[in-house]
Design a protein around this motif. Structure first.
Motif, short mmCIF file in Angstrom:
data_model
loop_
_atom_site.label_atom_id
_atom_site.label_comp_id
_atom_site.label_asym_id
_atom_site.label_seq_id
_atom_site.Cartn_x
_atom_site.Cartn_y
_atom_site.Cartn_z
N ASP A 24 0.69 -1.18 -0.03
CA ASP A 24 -0.07 -0.05 -0.11
C ASP A 24 0.63 1.33 0.10
OD1 ASP A 24 -2.35 1.53 0.03
OD2 ASP A 24 -2.24 1.58 2.15
N VAL A 25 0.33 2.40 -0.41
CA VAL A 25 1.00 3.61 -0.36
C VAL A 25 0.09 4.77 -0.15
CG1 VAL A 25 2.08 5.50 -1.98
CG2 VAL A 25 2.25 3.06 -2.73
N HIS A 26 0.65 5.48 0.82
CA HIS A 26 -0.34 6.54 1.57
C HIS A 26 0.60 7.78 1.31
CE1 HIS A 26 -2.85 8.87 3.89
NE2 HIS A 26 -1.84 9.42 4.57
N ASN A 30 -0.31 17.11 1.89
CA ASN A 30 0.98 18.03 1.27
C ASN A 30 1.57 17.62 0.06
OD1 ASN A 30 2.71 16.14 2.30
ND2 ASN A 30 3.37 17.66 3.86
N GLY A 31 1.48 16.36 -0.06
CA GLY A 31 1.74 15.71 -1.59
C GLY A 31 3.45 15.58 -1.20
N ARG A 32 3.98 16.09 -0.32
CA ARG A 32 5.51 15.65 -0.06
C ARG A 32 5.87 14.35 0.65
NH1 ARG A 32 9.16 19.56 1.48
NH2 ARG A 32 10.57 18.37 0.23
N HIS A 33 4.94 14.05 1.57
CA HIS A 33 5.34 12.83 2.63
C HIS A 33 4.42 11.82 2.38
CE1 HIS A 33 7.31 16.62 4.21
NE2 HIS A 33 8.18 15.84 4.53
N GLY A 34 4.81 10.77 2.78
CA GLY A 34 3.99 9.50 2.89
C GLY A 34 4.58 8.25 3.13
N THR A 35 3.99 7.21 3.28
CA THR A 35 4.32 6.18 3.75
C THR A 35 4.22 4.87 2.78
OG1 THR A 35 2.28 5.50 4.99
CG2 THR A 35 4.24 6.58 6.16
N LEU A 36 4.82 3.78 2.84
CA LEU A 36 4.81 2.47 2.10
C LEU A 36 4.44 1.60 3.03
CD1 LEU A 36 7.71 2.72 -0.59
CD2 LEU A 36 5.50 3.47 -0.93
N THR A 37 3.54 0.52 2.56
CA THR A 37 3.28 -0.48 3.54
C THR A 37 4.05 -1.74 2.88
OG1 THR A 37 1.18 -0.08 4.44
CG2 THR A 37 1.58 -2.15 4.73
N VAL A 122 12.76 -3.70 -3.62
CA VAL A 122 11.69 -3.46 -4.20
C VAL A 122 11.50 -1.88 -4.51
CG1 VAL A 122 10.65 -5.34 -2.87
CG2 VAL A 122 10.62 -3.23 -1.86
N ALA A 123 10.36 -1.83 -5.46
CA ALA A 123 10.29 -0.41 -6.00
C ALA A 123 8.80 -0.25 -6.40
CB ALA A 123 11.04 -0.25 -7.24
N THR A 124 8.28 0.85 -6.25
CA THR A 124 6.89 1.38 -6.69
C THR A 124 6.77 2.56 -7.12
OG1 THR A 124 4.60 0.91 -5.82
CG2 THR A 124 6.10 2.02 -4.26
N THR A 125 5.83 2.96 -7.97
CA THR A 125 5.73 4.50 -8.47
C THR A 125 4.66 5.12 -7.56
OG1 THR A 125 6.62 3.70 -10.76
CG2 THR A 125 5.34 5.62 -10.27
#
Length: 138
Positions: A24-26, A30-37, A122-125
Motif C-alpha cells: 500500500d502507498v499513502h 501536502n503531497g510531499r510525505h508518505g508511507t509505504l506498507t 523493491v520499487a513502486t511508483t
C-alpha cells in the motif's frame, strides 16, 4: 566441479531468503510525505532490516524541519523484526509533488540468529497528483 557446487548452494541460500512486496502507498495531503506498507511475503524470520530509500528526488524519513533552513532526512534506517506475512511502514519524502516518481527500497536483511544476511530491493511508483485528484473526487 567444486565451484559449481558452491554456486548452486549460494543460489539455494538466496532463494530461501526473504521476499517482499509493497502492499500500500499513502501520501499525505501536502503531497510531499508518505508511507509505504512493506510486506514480507516469504522467507525466514528476520531480526532486523536496514532500509535505504532511494529514487530521483526521493528521501527517507524526515528527521527535523527548520523551515527557513530546510529539512533533514535520514535515507537509511533500521526496521524490524519481521516474519512472513508481517508488514512494516516505511516513510518517504518527495521533492516534487507534480509527477509520478519511482521509490526504491534497498533492504539489508539479517536472520534471527544473525548468521545469514540478504540484500533485496523493491520499487513502486507514487503519484501525488493522482492521489490528490482521487481524494477530491471522493
Amino acid at each position: 566441479m567444486r565451484r559449481q557446487v558452491e554456486g548452486e548452494e549460494e543460489h539455494r541460500r538466496e532463494d530461501r531468503g526473504p521476499h517482499f512486496a509493497v502492499e500500500d502507498v499513502h501520501i499525505e495531503s501536502n503531497g510531499r510525505h508518505g508511507t509505504l506498507t512493506l510486506r514480507q511475503i516469504s522467507g525466514p524470520a528476520l531480526s532486523a532490516i536496514t532500509v535505504t530509500v532511494t529514487g530521483d528526488g526521493v528521501h527517507g524519513k524526515m528527521m527535523v524541519s527548520f523551515e527557513p533552513l530546510g529539512t533533514s532526512y535520514e535515507d537509511s534506517f533500521e526496521i524490524g523484526p519481521l516474519a512472513t506475512g508481517g508488514t512494516v511502514t516505511v516513510p518517504f519524502a518527495l521533492e516534487r509533488t507534480h509527477a509520478a516518481t519511482k521509490v526504491i527500497l534497498h533492504l539489508d536483511c539479517r536472520s534471527t540468529d544473525s548468521t545469514v544476511s540478504w540484500r533485496r530491493s523493491v520499487a513502486t511508483t507514487v503519484d501525488p497528483l493522482s492521489e490528490y485528484r482521487r481524494r477530491t473526487q471522493e
